[in-house]
Design a protein around this motif. Structure first.
Motif, PDB file in Angstrom:
ATOM      1  N   GLY A 256       0.851  -1.182   0.000  1.00 20.78           N
ATOM      2  CA  GLY A 256       0.000   0.000   0.000  1.00 20.78           C
ATOM      3  C   GLY A 256       0.886   1.231   0.000  1.00 20.78           C
ATOM      4  O   GLY A 256       2.035   1.184   0.428  1.00 20.78           O
ATOM      5  N   ARG A 259       0.717   4.435   5.306  1.00 21.64           N
ATOM      6  CA  ARG A 259       0.622   3.635   6.523  1.00 21.64           C
ATOM      7  C   ARG A 259      -0.834   3.368   6.912  1.00 21.64           C
ATOM      8  O   ARG A 259      -1.162   2.264   7.339  1.00 21.64           O
ATOM      9  CB  ARG A 259       1.325   4.356   7.684  1.00 21.64           C
ATOM     10  N   THR A 262      -2.261   0.513   4.882  1.00 22.07           N
ATOM     11  CA  THR A 262      -1.793  -0.822   5.293  1.00 22.07           C
ATOM     12  C   THR A 262      -2.381  -1.233   6.632  1.00 22.07           C
ATOM     13  O   THR A 262      -2.714  -2.400   6.834  1.00 22.07           O
ATOM     14  CB  THR A 262      -0.251  -0.862   5.346  1.00 22.07           C
ATOM     15  N   LEU A 278       2.067  -6.721   9.679  1.00 19.90           N
ATOM     16  CA  LEU A 278       2.315  -5.409   9.079  1.00 19.90           C
ATOM     17  C   LEU A 278       3.803  -5.095   9.082  1.00 19.90           C
ATOM     18  O   LEU A 278       4.512  -5.379  10.044  1.00 19.90           O
ATOM     19  CB  LEU A 278       1.561  -4.339   9.875  1.00 19.90           C
ATOM     20  N   SER A 280       5.875  -1.670   8.265  1.00 22.91           N
ATOM     21  CA  SER A 280       5.905  -0.268   7.854  1.00 22.91           C
ATOM     22  C   SER A 280       6.821   0.498   8.790  1.00 22.91           C
ATOM     23  O   SER A 280       7.305  -0.040   9.788  1.00 22.91           O
ATOM     24  CB  SER A 280       4.497   0.348   7.860  1.00 22.91           C
ATOM     25  N   VAL A 304       1.608  -7.330   4.843  1.00 25.24           N
ATOM     26  CA  VAL A 304       1.113  -6.067   4.304  1.00 25.24           C
ATOM     27  C   VAL A 304       2.176  -5.008   4.578  1.00 25.24           C
ATOM     28  O   VAL A 304       2.614  -4.852   5.717  1.00 25.24           O
ATOM     29  CB  VAL A 304      -0.224  -5.664   4.961  1.00 25.24           C
ATOM     30  N   THR A 306       4.372  -1.136   3.436  1.00 29.54           N
ATOM     31  CA  THR A 306       4.631   0.074   2.662  1.00 29.54           C
ATOM     32  C   THR A 306       5.956  -0.129   1.931  1.00 29.54           C
ATOM     33  O   THR A 306       6.575  -1.186   2.046  1.00 29.54           O
ATOM     34  CB  THR A 306       4.721   1.300   3.588  1.00 29.54           C
ATOM     35  N   TYR A 324      -1.799  -3.130  -3.992  1.00 28.29           N
ATOM     36  CA  TYR A 324      -3.158  -2.680  -3.661  1.00 28.29           C
ATOM     37  C   TYR A 324      -3.346  -1.251  -4.170  1.00 28.29           C
ATOM     38  O   TYR A 324      -4.418  -0.877  -4.622  1.00 28.29           O
ATOM     39  CB  TYR A 324      -3.367  -2.747  -2.154  1.00 28.29           C
TER      40      TYR A 324
END
Length: 419
Positions: A256, A259, A262, A278, A280, A304, A306, A324
């Motif tokens: 994504g 932040r 995500t 996650l 990020s 997921v 960044t 995404y």
């Protein structure tokens, strides 16, 4: 070109065999034979091309061929590898340990976000052969007198373009001034782009470098099947969940742009019982490390992220990468999809182009020099999703919900009570 053709030490060949590699990637074939003769190098290559193995194989070969006898002072590395991010430093350390499996070689990584004292103990406990470091934490240790760079034989600056972007060049200059003069060390500089600024740095820090360029489209096109689904913002999450379940995806990386995007994705995917984590900039370093290890081991099926994970992240057998959001920088698109289809394996990238970011498609196509395969999603991937699972109440909420009586509001009379 086979690794067997390079006349490498048996310890390295044994490790390469264990890792399952026989043939060099394009950048390895182009630069390793020259590099092993002891020249400086400047290389243009994306992550996923095998460039880490280029400088690690060279470093280990030189160390095995030129061993140092006797006791050596602690915190005095023979090779220094500078990386812009913690994730890349960790990945280089992991790659180094794999290649040095049968060599007596002490490898240490230092970077921020991890306990300072723990890293300090690693440095003072024994000598160091290969030091992998981010600039800020390395300077801290240098200033404290825990690391001495005057005996560095090989210096590697990885992802020099990102060092520029992140403002690390002043720190890198200070570090390089602590190492021997460039005529008395081997220097290698690698970058995803060889801009005029990067080439100026290369000319300052290297001596007559051997320059090699591997174009990004060679990385992205050959081993990654790229699909772009033309969709709407409202359909994207439905499309994503159906894609995961319809294809039974077990190791998926989702990118994504922000932040908050995500975070929201992580929460919504969890409600559909999809094991995910996650990655990020706002996630603490120890949590990032755990997320990566859980992803590698299969404890979670979806990561997921960044763009903090777009470079330096190397996880074997990622079958699919999903954009995404389409990235605003076309080069970031290449970095992202390069997380799959690595080391000659086949991979698939799926990008969602909605009304907000589909304008990026022509820019990405121009950068890569090829058309993207843009289609509308098949009906089965737009099938309405069942209602998600309810979020479990917190502990305090459960206590409140399970109690027999609710406490009265202040000032309100409760039946049967005395005032």
């Amino acid at each position: 070109m086979r690794f067997h053709d390079l006349d490498l030490p048996l310890e390295i060949m044994h490790a390469i065999s264990d890792l399952g590699f026989q043939y060099c990637t394009p950048i390895q074939a182009a630069i390793l034979p020259k590099l092993l003769t002891g020249v400086d190098a400047a290389g243009k290559a994306q992550t996923g091309t095998g460039k880490s193995a280029v400088f690690l194989i060279n470093i280990l070969t030189q160390m095995l061929r030129n061993p140092i006898a006797g006791k050596r002072p602690s915190g005095t590395p023979r090779a220094l590898i500078l990386a812009p991010t913690r994730e890349l430093a960790l990945q280089i350390e992991k790659d180094a340990r794999g290649l040095a499996k049968y060599a007596s070689c002490k490898i240490v990584a230092v970077f921020g976000g991890i306990d300072y004292q723990k890293q300090r103990q690693q440095l003072i406990r024994d000598h160091v052969d290969i030091l992998v470091a981010t600039p800020g934490r390395l300077l801290d240790f240098v200033q404290q007198g825990q690391i001495h760079l005057d005996k560095v034989e090989t210096l590697v600056i990885d992802e020099a373009d990102r060092m520029l972007d992140m403002g690390f060049i002043p720190d890198v200059r200070r570090i390089i001034r602590k190492t021997p003069q460039k005529s008395r060390r081997v220097t290698m500089l690698f970058s995803a782009t060889l801009t005029p600024e990067v080439m100026r740095l290369a000319s300052q820090w290297t001596t007559n470098p051997f320059v090699v360029e591997i174009e990004p489209e060679q990385v992205a096109v050959e081993t990654v099947d790229q699909i772009v689904y033309l969709t709407t913002f409202e359909e994207k999450f439905t499309l994503l969940v159906n894609l995961i379940f319809h294809n039974n995806l077990e190791r998926l990386l989702i990118f994504g742009n922000r932040r908050d995007v995500t975070r929201n994705l992580l929460e919504r995917l969890t409600r559909y019982d999809i094991r995910c984590a996650l990655l990020s900039g706002e996630v603490k370093q120890n949590q990032r490390i755990k997320a990566l290890e859980d992803f590698r081991s299969g404890k979670i099926r979806v990561l997921v992220a960044t763009d903090v994970a777009a470079r330096g992240l190397h996880v074997d057998d990622i079958s699919h990468v999903v954009n995404y959001d389409l990235p605003l920088d076309p080069e970031a698109y290449v970095h992202r999809i390069g997380r799959t289809g690595r080391a000659g394996a086949l991979g698939t990238s799926v990008s969602f182009a909605d009304e907000g970011d589909s304008f990026q498609i022509p820019v990405i196509e121009e950068f890569m020099g090829q058309k993207l395969h843009c289609i509308y999603p098949p009906e089965e991937l737009l099938k309405p999703l069942p209602a998600p699972q309810k979020v479990r109440p917190t502990k305090s909420r459960r206590r409140f919900t399970n109690s027999r009586k609710r406490p009265a509001r202040p000032g309100k009379k409760v039946a049967g009570s005395r005032r």
